[in-house]
Design an enzyme around this catalytic site. Structure first.
Site, PDB file in Angstrom:
ATOM      1  N   HIS A 110       0.812  -1.224   0.000  1.00  0.00           N
ATOM      2  CA  HIS A 110       0.000   0.000   0.000  1.00  0.00           C
ATOM      3  C   HIS A 110       0.837   1.262   0.000  1.00  0.00           C
ATOM      4  CE1 HIS A 110      -2.090  -3.248   2.282  1.00  0.00           C
ATOM      5  NE2 HIS A 110      -3.047  -2.988   1.394  1.00  0.00           N
ATOM      6  N   ASP A 212      34.767 -30.527  14.016  1.00  0.00           N
ATOM      7  CA  ASP A 212      34.967 -31.843  13.419  1.00  0.00           C
ATOM      8  C   ASP A 212      36.111 -31.905  12.412  1.00  0.00           C
ATOM      9  OD1 ASP A 212      34.720 -34.359  12.360  1.00  0.00           O
ATOM     10  OD2 ASP A 212      32.549 -34.348  12.407  1.00  0.00           O
ATOM     11  N   HIS A 215      36.057 -36.041  10.474  1.00  0.00           N
ATOM     12  CA  HIS A 215      35.274 -36.587   9.371  1.00  0.00           C
ATOM     13  C   HIS A 215      35.964 -36.523   8.003  1.00  0.00           C
ATOM     14  CE1 HIS A 215      34.322 -32.419   8.355  1.00  0.00           C
ATOM     15  NE2 HIS A 215      33.863 -32.862   7.214  1.00  0.00           N
ATOM     16  N   HIS A 220      35.275 -37.289   3.113  1.00  0.00           N
ATOM     17  CA  HIS A 220      35.786 -36.619   1.916  1.00  0.00           C
ATOM     18  C   HIS A 220      36.856 -37.414   1.178  1.00  0.00           C
ATOM     19  CE1 HIS A 220      33.503 -33.112   3.025  1.00  0.00           C
ATOM     20  NE2 HIS A 220      34.179 -32.905   4.133  1.00  0.00           N
ATOM     21  N   ASP A 363      29.518 -33.393   2.501  1.00  0.00           N
ATOM     22  CA  ASP A 363      28.966 -32.958   3.785  1.00  0.00           C
ATOM     23  C   ASP A 363      27.442 -32.938   3.758  1.00  0.00           C
ATOM     24  OD1 ASP A 363      31.343 -32.537   5.248  1.00  0.00           O
ATOM     25  OD2 ASP A 363      31.687 -30.663   4.200  1.00  0.00           O
TER      26      ASP A 363
END
Ligand code: FES
Ligand SMILES: [Fe+2]
Length: 445
Positions: A110, A212, A215, A220, A363
């Site tokens: 508006h 982390d 991992h 990977h 990931d």
């Protein structure tokens, strides 16, 4: 969600970091998610954007703080405000573009118009629709209570009682400076903002950057193998072994490596050589040897601001519900690097950690894999183990301040992250949050 429902969630029973035991329920429960929006995202210092995203007066950038839409806007005097991106008439999103430059913000529903400071300035047909007059002063956009910059990054909080930003960063600032202070002339964003959706709770994503280092050699491994340059000396292509993990009483966490081929594999040999050799002496002079020797690190500033050293990659995790998050990233490059090297650096990091990046895809798969198991009733019952490194010495370290382990592999920073999470959900005030943290100083974690 009624207050009574929220109070019925016993956070301490779900998150016992003295024992290193965590209920999967915290990643899937709607009541907990709503409590997080109120107690964490509406109170913490949140990354809004790099300062160079909005260099000139009138420049704006639209983002989220928790689930709230926010306009980050450079004022005429050079200061920065964070405004609620919501019209006070009927709540329409005031600004739709991702970024731009404006003199006023005019609502597309508006036509109510607001100035750069969020004050309501104009209402169409004001003399007709408000024939007895209208005091516009109380009807400005909601403004964030505090906005501050730290070495090129803009942070804001809705909470006027939140401690100053430097106090909130605490001893994590020394580690953040591994990236922000390393280069003469600082860093600049290159290539725009990348955004994508992850089917996982925000804490599952944030925890990886808190904590982390374990991992990569599992998650990977294919990306590592595929990224080894064809002419590489394979005797050098070993996983890193030397590093540290840092945990802050404020819930921040970091892991760093000081050896290994990670930069050759991700940013490429040329960028690695500039980073660890050409610019190394200047880096030692600026931040000291311990920080200049960091080959790569991951870091999360509580709750959701992520920074990688080496890759110079910045991201923020926006929660969009208990089961989903959005990741927004900026690639930063050293302002004083050669122009073609900046481009190569940014392109290579994008290939590794962008929306379709080789490492990012790995990931995303494990984060979504965690979330899928949480659909099950039994899967939400059995607690998770967060006990790695629980008897390890946490310092003092001759080179690295604060609570640090002597290896990068630990979960001490995850325990610090979840402890802070529980403190923020259960404490009413910042002094209570501080007292809870102090009461644990010296306690084994
Ligand atoms: S909703 Fe914005 S002017 Fe009506
Ligand atoms: Fe990863």
């Amino acid at each position: 969600m009624r207050d009574a429902d929220r109070r019925s969630v016993d956070i301490r029973a779900l998150c016992d970091m003295d024992e290193g035991v965590l209920s999967p329920q915290i990643f899937s429960d709607e009541a907990i998610y709503q409590l997080e929006l109120e107690r964490i995202f509406a109170r913490s210092w949140m990354l809004l954007c790099p300062e160079l995203q909005i260099p000139k007066p009138g420049d704006f950038f639209t983002t989220y703080v928790g689930a709230d839409r926010v306009i980050v806007v450079r004022q005429r005097d050079g200061s920065i405000k964070g405004l609620l991106n919501q019209c006070r008439h009927r709540g329409n999103e005031l600004v739709r573009p991702d970024s731009g430059n404006a003199r006023m913000f005019t609502c597309s529903y508006h036509g109510w118009s607001y100035d750069l400071a969020g004050n309501l300035r104009n209402v169409p047909h004001e003399d007709i629709v408000f024939p007895h007059g209208f005091d516009k002063a109380p009807w400005g956009c909601g403004a964030m209570a505090q906005v501050q910059t730290y070495k090129g990054l803009v942070f804001g909080t809705w909470d006027p009682t939140a401690p100053p930003l430097e106090e909130y960063l605490g001893d994590a600032a020394w580690y953040l400076d591994i990236v922000l202070d390393r280069f003469e002339g600082g860093l600049e964003p290159m290539g725009g903002v990348n955004k994508w959706v992850i089917k996982a709770n925000w804490k599952i994503v944030a925890e990886q950057f808190v904590n982390d280092m374990l991992h990569p050699e599992q998650t990977h491994v294919s990306a590592f193998m595929a990224s080894i340059p064809p002419d590489a000396d394979m005797s050098q292509m070993q996983m890193p072994t030397t590093g540290r993990q840092f945990t802050s009483p404020n819930g921040h966490g970091l892991g760093l490596w000081t050896d290994g081929p990670i930069l050759d594999i991700t940013v490429g040999h040329r960028a690695r050589t500039w980073f660890m050799e050409d610019s190394y002496p200047a880096a030692v002079a600026r931040v000291g040897k311990a920080r200049a020797d960091v080959v790569a690190s991951h870091m999360n500033l509580f709750p959701t601001c992520v920074m990688f050293a080496g890759f110079n990659h910045l991201r923020v995790i926006h929660p969009t519900g208990p089961h989903e998050s959005e990741i927004w990233t900026w690639q930063l490059v050293p302002t004083n690097a050669p122009a073609d090297l900046k481009k190569e650096w940014a392109t290579n990091v994008q290939r590794a950690f962008g929306a379709g990046g080789l490492f990012e895809a790995d990931d995303s798969a494990v984060w979504a894999g965690v979330q899928r198991t949480l659909r099950g009733v039994i899967g939400r019952r059995l607690p998770f183990n967060v006990q790695m490194g629980d008897r390890e010495n946490k310092g003092p370290d001759p080179d690295y301040p604060g609570r640090v382990t002597q290896r990068a592999y630990s979960e001490v920073a995850a325990r610090g992250f979840y402890q802070r999470w529980a403190d923020m959900l259960t404490c009413e005030t910042w002094s209570e949050i501080d007292e809870a943290a102090k009461s644990r100083e010296g306690v084994r974690q």
